[in-house]
Design a protein around this motif. Structure first.
Motif, PDB file in Angstrom:
ATOM      1  N   GLU A  75     -12.607  -4.979 -92.634  1.00  0.00           N
ATOM      2  CA  GLU A  75     -11.871  -3.840 -92.092  1.00  0.00           C
ATOM      3  C   GLU A  75     -10.527  -3.710 -92.800  1.00  0.00           C
ATOM      4  OE1 GLU A  75     -12.802  -1.660 -89.895  1.00  0.00           O
ATOM      5  OE2 GLU A  75     -14.621  -2.548 -89.056  1.00  0.00           O
ATOM      6  N   ARG A  76     -10.058  -2.479 -92.913  1.00  0.00           N
ATOM      7  CA  ARG A  76      -8.768  -2.215 -93.567  1.00  0.00           C
ATOM      8  C   ARG A  76      -7.664  -2.141 -92.507  1.00  0.00           C
ATOM      9  NH1 ARG A  76      -7.362   1.995 -98.282  1.00  0.00           N
ATOM     10  NH2 ARG A  76      -9.435   1.309 -98.904  1.00  0.00           N
ATOM     11  N   PHE A  77      -6.566  -2.867 -92.785  1.00  0.00           N
ATOM     12  CA  PHE A  77      -5.409  -2.866 -91.886  1.00  0.00           C
ATOM     13  C   PHE A  77      -4.136  -2.679 -92.706  1.00  0.00           C
ATOM     14  CE2 PHE A  77      -8.675  -5.417 -89.815  1.00  0.00           C
ATOM     15  CZ  PHE A  77      -8.711  -4.871 -88.538  1.00  0.00           C
ATOM     16  N   ILE A  78      -3.064  -2.276 -92.038  1.00  0.00           N
ATOM     17  CA  ILE A  78      -1.780  -2.046 -92.696  1.00  0.00           C
ATOM     18  C   ILE A  78      -0.780  -3.068 -92.165  1.00  0.00           C
ATOM     19  CG2 ILE A  78       0.101  -0.420 -93.103  1.00  0.00           C
ATOM     20  CD1 ILE A  78      -1.875   1.844 -92.732  1.00  0.00           C
ATOM     21  N   THR A  79      -0.122  -3.773 -93.071  1.00  0.00           N
ATOM     22  CA  THR A  79       0.846  -4.796 -92.683  1.00  0.00           C
ATOM     23  C   THR A  79       2.208  -4.172 -92.384  1.00  0.00           C
ATOM     24  OG1 THR A  79       1.540  -5.191 -94.963  1.00  0.00           O
ATOM     25  CG2 THR A  79      -0.327  -6.464 -94.147  1.00  0.00           C
ATOM     26  N   GLU A  81       4.783  -4.327 -94.177  1.00  0.00           N
ATOM     27  CA  GLU A  81       5.366  -3.697 -95.372  1.00  0.00           C
ATOM     28  C   GLU A  81       4.609  -2.444 -95.792  1.00  0.00           C
ATOM     29  OE1 GLU A  81       4.866  -8.192 -96.651  1.00  0.00           O
ATOM     30  OE2 GLU A  81       3.597  -6.679 -95.740  1.00  0.00           O
ATOM     31  N   LYS A  82       3.719  -1.955 -94.932  1.00  0.00           N
ATOM     32  CA  LYS A  82       2.905  -0.766 -95.220  1.00  0.00           C
ATOM     33  C   LYS A  82       1.956  -1.027 -96.390  1.00  0.00           C
ATOM     34  CE  LYS A  82       5.204   1.301 -92.016  1.00  0.00           C
ATOM     35  NZ  LYS A  82       4.582   1.440 -90.670  1.00  0.00           N
ATOM     36  N   THR A  83       1.432  -2.247 -96.451  1.00  0.00           N
ATOM     37  CA  THR A  83       0.480  -2.613 -97.500  1.00  0.00           C
ATOM     38  C   THR A  83      -0.916  -2.699 -96.902  1.00  0.00           C
ATOM     39  OG1 THR A  83       2.155  -3.901 -98.674  1.00  0.00           O
ATOM     40  CG2 THR A  83      -0.135  -4.346 -99.224  1.00  0.00           C
ATOM     41  N   ASN A  84      -1.883  -2.073 -97.576  1.00  0.00           N
ATOM     42  CA  ASN A  84      -3.262  -2.096 -97.115  1.00  0.00           C
ATOM     43  C   ASN A  84      -3.924  -3.412 -97.499  1.00  0.00           C
ATOM     44  OD1 ASN A  84      -3.939   0.622 -95.925  1.00  0.00           O
ATOM     45  ND2 ASN A  84      -3.056   1.261 -97.870  1.00  0.00           N
ATOM     46  N   ILE A  85      -4.544  -4.060 -96.519  1.00  0.00           N
ATOM     47  CA  ILE A  85      -5.292  -5.283 -96.795  1.00  0.00           C
ATOM     48  C   ILE A  85      -6.655  -5.203 -96.117  1.00  0.00           C
ATOM     49  CG2 ILE A  85      -3.256  -6.739 -97.056  1.00  0.00           C
ATOM     50  CD1 ILE A  85      -3.732  -7.769 -94.224  1.00  0.00           C
ATOM     51  N   LEU A  86      -7.583  -5.994 -96.634  1.00  0.00           N
ATOM     52  CA  LEU A  86      -8.920  -6.086 -96.065  1.00  0.00           C
ATOM     53  C   LEU A  86      -9.045  -7.417 -95.331  1.00  0.00           C
ATOM     54  CD1 LEU A  86     -11.046  -4.734 -99.057  1.00  0.00           C
ATOM     55  CD2 LEU A  86     -10.418  -3.508 -96.966  1.00  0.00           C
ATOM     56  N   VAL A  87      -9.492  -7.358 -94.091  1.00  0.00           N
ATOM     57  CA  VAL A  87      -9.626  -8.568 -93.276  1.00  0.00           C
ATOM     58  C   VAL A  87     -11.069  -8.672 -92.798  1.00  0.00           C
ATOM     59  CG1 VAL A  87      -8.855  -9.805 -91.229  1.00  0.00           C
ATOM     60  CG2 VAL A  87      -7.230  -8.428 -92.549  1.00  0.00           C
TER      61      VAL A  87
END
Length: 297
Positions: A75-79, A81-87
């Motif tokens: 799933e894609r989430f936003i940290t 710092e407004k950075t997209n990551i996949l978890v």
């Protein structure tokens, strides 16, 4: 004969009726007993139990084992710092309250998995949006999982599910960010390599300069020492010559003349145009160095 058949049929019917009034609950299952469509009893302990034949009573079995919810796609989430990551996460769960679970999902495990996936996603989103990428990946990963598990446990308990464990399998940048991250890492490594090369080159030049300086100093000291030794030798030789001259002036003159002859006629091609009666050749004419006889007039 008819009586025997009747007895067999009656026995068969009795066995069927008896089997329909018995059910077994093993250690891997829960059982919910319904009477005319309403919940009558819940059995979680293994054993043999009785019920009325259908349709008066019927039993629904639920899995008691620990199950795994493993998301098929990250799933894609936003940290923060407004950075997209996949978890990518997985959850270990089991049915804790069979009745509450059945009422919530009508016993459908697929619906339960969907609901649990939504709960986990919401908990992940709440925790990841408050933290940086570094915290999620390594810095506070244990704290993130503990907070997520706490939220998931609370939500899952409302539908009769017990959460055994929640884990993050993979945390990664999305593809478009991965490329920029790799390029930045590459640039940093190239910069570090160039700095090391520059430092190494400067150090090598310094070592060469130091080696050249020491070589010059060693050669200078060696030349000075050799000149001192040569000077001492010349002084010693001069002293010996002087002593020899003082003891036998004629022998000294003879020895010096021999050295002069040796130096003058060192090569077969040497040519000298000198008067044979000159002082230079007096020891050729006579070992004693006597003067040449005068010419008759």
């Amino acid at each position: 004969m008819n009586r025997v058949v009747t007895l067999v049929v009656a026995g068969f019917i009795a066995i069927m009726l008896l089997s329909s009034t018995l059910f077994v609950v093993n250690q891997k299952r829960h059982a919910i007993l319904f009477s005319f469509g309403k919940v009558s009893e819940v059995y979680s302990e293994p054993g043999l139990y009785f019920k009325l034949p259908a349709p008066f009573q019927n039993v629904v079995f639920l899995d008691k084992q620990v199950l795994t919810l493993d998301t098929p796609d990250a799933e894609r989430f936003i940290t923060a710092e407004k950075t997209n990551i996949l978890v990518d996460a997985y959850v270990k769960w089991r049915i804790a309250v069979p009745l509450k679970y059945y009422v919530s999902f009508n016993g459908d495990e697929a619906r339960a998995r969907d609901r649990l996936a939504q709960i986990v996603k919401a908990a992940l989103n709440d925790e990841i949006t408050k933290r940086s990428v570094r915290d999620v990946i390594s810095g506070q990963r244990a704290a993130v999982m503990a907070a997520i598990q706490k939220k998931v446990v609370g939500e899952a308990a409302l539908v009769g599910i017990d959460i055994v464990d929640v884990r993050l399998k993979r945390v990664d940048y999305v593809d478009e960010i991965n490329a920029s991250v790799y390029e930045r890492m590459k640039a940093e490594r190239v910069k570090a390599a160039n700095e090391l090369r520059s430092t190494g080159s400067a150090e090598s030049e310094g070592l060469r300069a130091e080696a050249d300086r020491k070589r010059t100093e060693i050669l200078s000291r060696a030349f000075r020492a050799s000149e001192e030794i040569k000077g001492q030798g010349d002084a010693q030789a001069s002293k010996i010559y002087a002593e020899a001259f003082g003891k036998s002036p004629e022998f000294y003159k003879f020895y010096r003349s021999l050295e002069a002859y040796r130096a003058s006629f060192n090569s077969h091609g040497d040519v000298m145009v000198v008067d044979a009666n000159s002082e230079f050749f007096k020891y050729f004419r006579s070992p004693g160095g006597a003067a040449a006889p005068a010419k008759a007039k």
